[in-house]
Each structure stands twice: as structure tokens, then as C-alpha cells.
Motif scaffolding. Structure first.
Motif, short mmCIF file in Angstrom:
data_model
loop_
_atom_site.label_atom_id
_atom_site.label_comp_id
_atom_site.label_asym_id
_atom_site.label_seq_id
_atom_site.Cartn_x
_atom_site.Cartn_y
_atom_site.Cartn_z
N LYS A 89 5.64 8.77 -3.50
CA LYS A 89 5.08 10.03 -3.95
C LYS A 89 3.79 9.74 -4.70
O LYS A 89 3.81 9.16 -5.79
N GLY A 90 2.69 10.15 -4.12
CA GLY A 90 1.40 9.83 -4.72
C GLY A 90 1.22 10.40 -6.11
O GLY A 90 0.51 9.80 -6.93
N TRP A 91 1.82 11.55 -6.39
CA TRP A 91 1.64 12.18 -7.69
C TRP A 91 2.09 11.29 -8.84
O TRP A 91 1.59 11.44 -9.96
N SER A 92 3.04 10.41 -8.60
CA SER A 92 3.60 9.59 -9.68
C SER A 92 3.05 8.16 -9.69
O SER A 92 3.57 7.31 -10.40
N MET A 93 1.98 7.92 -8.91
CA MET A 93 1.44 6.57 -8.81
C MET A 93 -0.04 6.53 -9.17
O MET A 93 -0.75 7.54 -9.06
N SER A 94 -0.49 5.36 -9.57
CA SER A 94 -1.91 5.16 -9.80
C SER A 94 -2.63 5.15 -8.46
O SER A 94 -2.02 4.97 -7.40
N VAL A 95 -3.94 5.32 -8.50
CA VAL A 95 -4.73 5.26 -7.27
C VAL A 95 -4.56 3.90 -6.60
O VAL A 95 -4.27 3.79 -5.41
N GLY A 96 -4.72 2.84 -7.39
CA GLY A 96 -4.62 1.50 -6.83
C GLY A 96 -3.26 1.18 -6.24
O GLY A 96 -3.17 0.58 -5.16
N GLY A 97 -2.20 1.60 -6.93
CA GLY A 97 -0.84 1.33 -6.44
C GLY A 97 -0.55 2.06 -5.14
O GLY A 97 0.08 1.50 -4.23
N TYR A 98 -1.02 3.29 -5.06
CA TYR A 98 -0.77 4.08 -3.85
C TYR A 98 -1.57 3.52 -2.67
O TYR A 98 -1.03 3.37 -1.57
N ILE A 99 -2.82 3.19 -2.90
CA ILE A 99 -3.65 2.63 -1.83
C ILE A 99 -3.04 1.32 -1.33
O ILE A 99 -3.02 1.05 -0.12
N GLN A 100 -2.54 0.52 -2.25
CA GLN A 100 -1.93 -0.76 -1.87
C GLN A 100 -0.73 -0.54 -0.95
O GLN A 100 -0.54 -1.27 0.02
N ASP A 101 0.08 0.48 -1.24
CA ASP A 101 1.25 0.76 -0.42
C ASP A 101 0.84 1.25 0.97
O ASP A 101 1.43 0.85 1.97
N VAL A 102 -0.18 2.10 1.03
CA VAL A 102 -0.69 2.57 2.32
C VAL A 102 -1.25 1.41 3.12
O VAL A 102 -0.98 1.27 4.33
N ASP A 103 -2.02 0.56 2.47
CA ASP A 103 -2.64 -0.56 3.18
C ASP A 103 -1.60 -1.56 3.67
O ASP A 103 -1.77 -2.17 4.74
N LEU A 104 -0.54 -1.75 2.91
CA LEU A 104 0.54 -2.63 3.36
C LEU A 104 1.17 -2.08 4.64
O LEU A 104 1.43 -2.82 5.59
N ALA A 105 1.38 -0.78 4.68
CA ALA A 105 1.92 -0.15 5.89
C ALA A 105 0.99 -0.35 7.07
O ALA A 105 1.44 -0.57 8.21
N ASP A 106 -0.31 -0.30 6.81
CA ASP A 106 -1.27 -0.41 7.90
C ASP A 106 -1.24 -1.78 8.57
O ASP A 106 -1.60 -1.91 9.74
N THR A 107 -0.78 -2.80 7.86
CA THR A 107 -0.70 -4.12 8.48
C THR A 107 0.33 -4.14 9.60
O THR A 107 0.30 -5.03 10.46
N PHE A 108 1.23 -3.16 9.61
CA PHE A 108 2.25 -3.07 10.67
C PHE A 108 1.96 -1.95 11.67
O PHE A 108 2.31 -2.04 12.84
N ILE A 109 1.32 -0.87 11.20
CA ILE A 109 1.18 0.34 12.03
C ILE A 109 -0.15 0.40 12.76
O ILE A 109 -0.21 0.82 13.92
N HIS A 110 -1.24 0.05 12.10
CA HIS A 110 -2.58 0.02 12.72
C HIS A 110 -2.97 1.39 13.29
O HIS A 110 -3.10 1.57 14.48
N SER A 111 -3.12 2.36 12.39
CA SER A 111 -3.49 3.71 12.80
C SER A 111 -4.49 4.28 11.81
O SER A 111 -4.48 3.94 10.63
#
Length: 204
Positions: A89-111
Motif C-alpha cells: 500500500k503506497g499510502w503507508s510507505m516512503s517514496v524510496g521504499g515503494y519505488i524499490q518494491d516496484v523495481d524489484l517486481a520489474d526484475t521478474f515482470i519486465h513491463s
């Protein structure tokens, strides 16, 4: 009772994609929270029956655990999108923490497609992510995940408000499975055989 985002929310995030109002004969089915090795293959089978294409917003951790199921989605010609790695939930996370989680997903999804879980994302997070992703929301929520919603209610949440260009949300998850298995075949039949719309994946 169906859920459609109120207009003041869509105006707050004008760069997000909520629907495709220019479309006259197509709708856009989306599935969140997979891939799931038991539910996703069944969804793919249903879509195949109607020659329907969809967009699967996948969790990075599920793609990591079930790469074969993820490959099935791609092999069937569907689009995939990023739904974060761990359903944050982005509302409860810092900008950096949320971006890191999205980028980690991108290493598998590539979209280049991204859907924030729960639709909860801060403007500060969206500003950074919009440089690399097209943020896809929705205008028709089936609420298949609800434990209090009847199976028929899940169908009605979609068909009673269906219109060309709609982005419709289902979930290929264990939580949604009961409602999904009832609702999806009926919604697919209604879209194709009653309304005559095409079912397309989201492409950018």
C-alpha cells in the motif's frame, strides 16, 4: 453495489489511465494478484473459449515462485503488468521504499504497465514512477475478492455498468476464486454474446 472511482479522484491523477473512452467496441479485462498455479490456468482456459485477451497485473513474488504459470500467460498472448513485488500500500510507505518494491517486481515482470495495489499511491510516488511506467487504474471493479458479496452480485457489479472502453478488475487469487469461478464465465458470455464487444489487452 459496484465500485467506480469518484470523479474527484480521477481528476487528482489525470495522468493515470482509468478507462479508454475513445473505444466504441472493446473492453479491457484485467486480473490482479497472480500468477496463481491453480487459479490462473483456469482463467486462461476461460479466456481462450471466447478468444479474449486480457492484462494480468502480477505480483513479483508470485512470478518468482511460479515462473511456469507466468510463462503460460505470455504464451497465450496476454499482456502483463507490474503490481509491485509484495502487494504494498503506497499510502503507508516512503517514496524510496515503494519505488524499490516496484523495481524489484520489474526484475521478474519486465513491463511498462503498473497498477498500484488497492489503487493507493501517493502523488510523490506516482511522479517518480510515471517517468517509466504507464499507471493503469480501472473504472469497473468486480469485487470478486469480497467474502460478503454474493457470486451473482459479483456478476452484476460488472454487467450493470458495462460500457465500451471499460477497464474491468478481477483477481486470479485464492481469495477471489469462489466468486471468480462463478462470475467470469458469465461476464465473458455477456460481453461477447449480449453486448458484442471485443475483449482486448492493454498495450503501450
Amino acid at each position: 453495489m459496484y465500485f467506480r472511482p469518484p470523479k474527484f479522484i480521477t481528476k487528482l491523477f489525470p495522468g493515470f489511465i482509468w478507462s479508454f473512452p475513445e473505444e466504441t467496441d472493446s473492453v479491457f479485462l484485467t486480473f490482479d494478484d497472480g500468477p496463481n498455479p491453480e487459479v490462473t490456468p483456469w482463467v486462461l482456459e476461460q479466456l481462450r473459449k471466447y478468444n479474449a485477451k486480457a492484462t494480468f497485473f502480477c505480483l513479483g513474488k508470485n512470478v518468482e515462485m511460479y515462473p511456469e504459470t507466468f510463462k503460460m500467460i505470455l504464451d497465450e498472448g496476454h499482456a502483463v503488468g507490474n503490481h509491485t513485488y509484495s502487494h504494498q500500500k503506497g499510502w503507508s510507505m516512503s517514496v524510496g521504499g515503494y519505488i524499490q518494491d516496484v523495481d524489484l517486481a520489474d526484475t521478474f515482470i519486465h513491463s511498462t504497465l503498473l497498477r498500484p495495489p488497492y489503487g493507493r499511491i501517493k502523488p510523490s510516488q506516482a511522479k517518480v514512477l510515471a517517468e517509466r511506467y504507464k499507471i493503469i487504474m480501472w473504472d469497473t471493479l468486480s469485487r470478486d475478492y469480497s467474502r460478503t458479496l454474493s457470486r451473482r452480485g459479483c456478476v452484476n457489479n460488472v454487467i450493470k455498468v458495462l460500457r465500451p472502453g471499460a477497464i474491468i478488475v478481477f483477481h486470479d487469487s485464492f481469495k477471489a476464486e469462489k466468486n471468480l469461478r462463478y462470475a467470469l464465465p458469465r461476464v465473458l458470455d455477456y460481453i461477447q454474446n449480449v453486448k458484442g464487444y471485443r475483449m482486448r489487452s492493454i498495450e503501450y
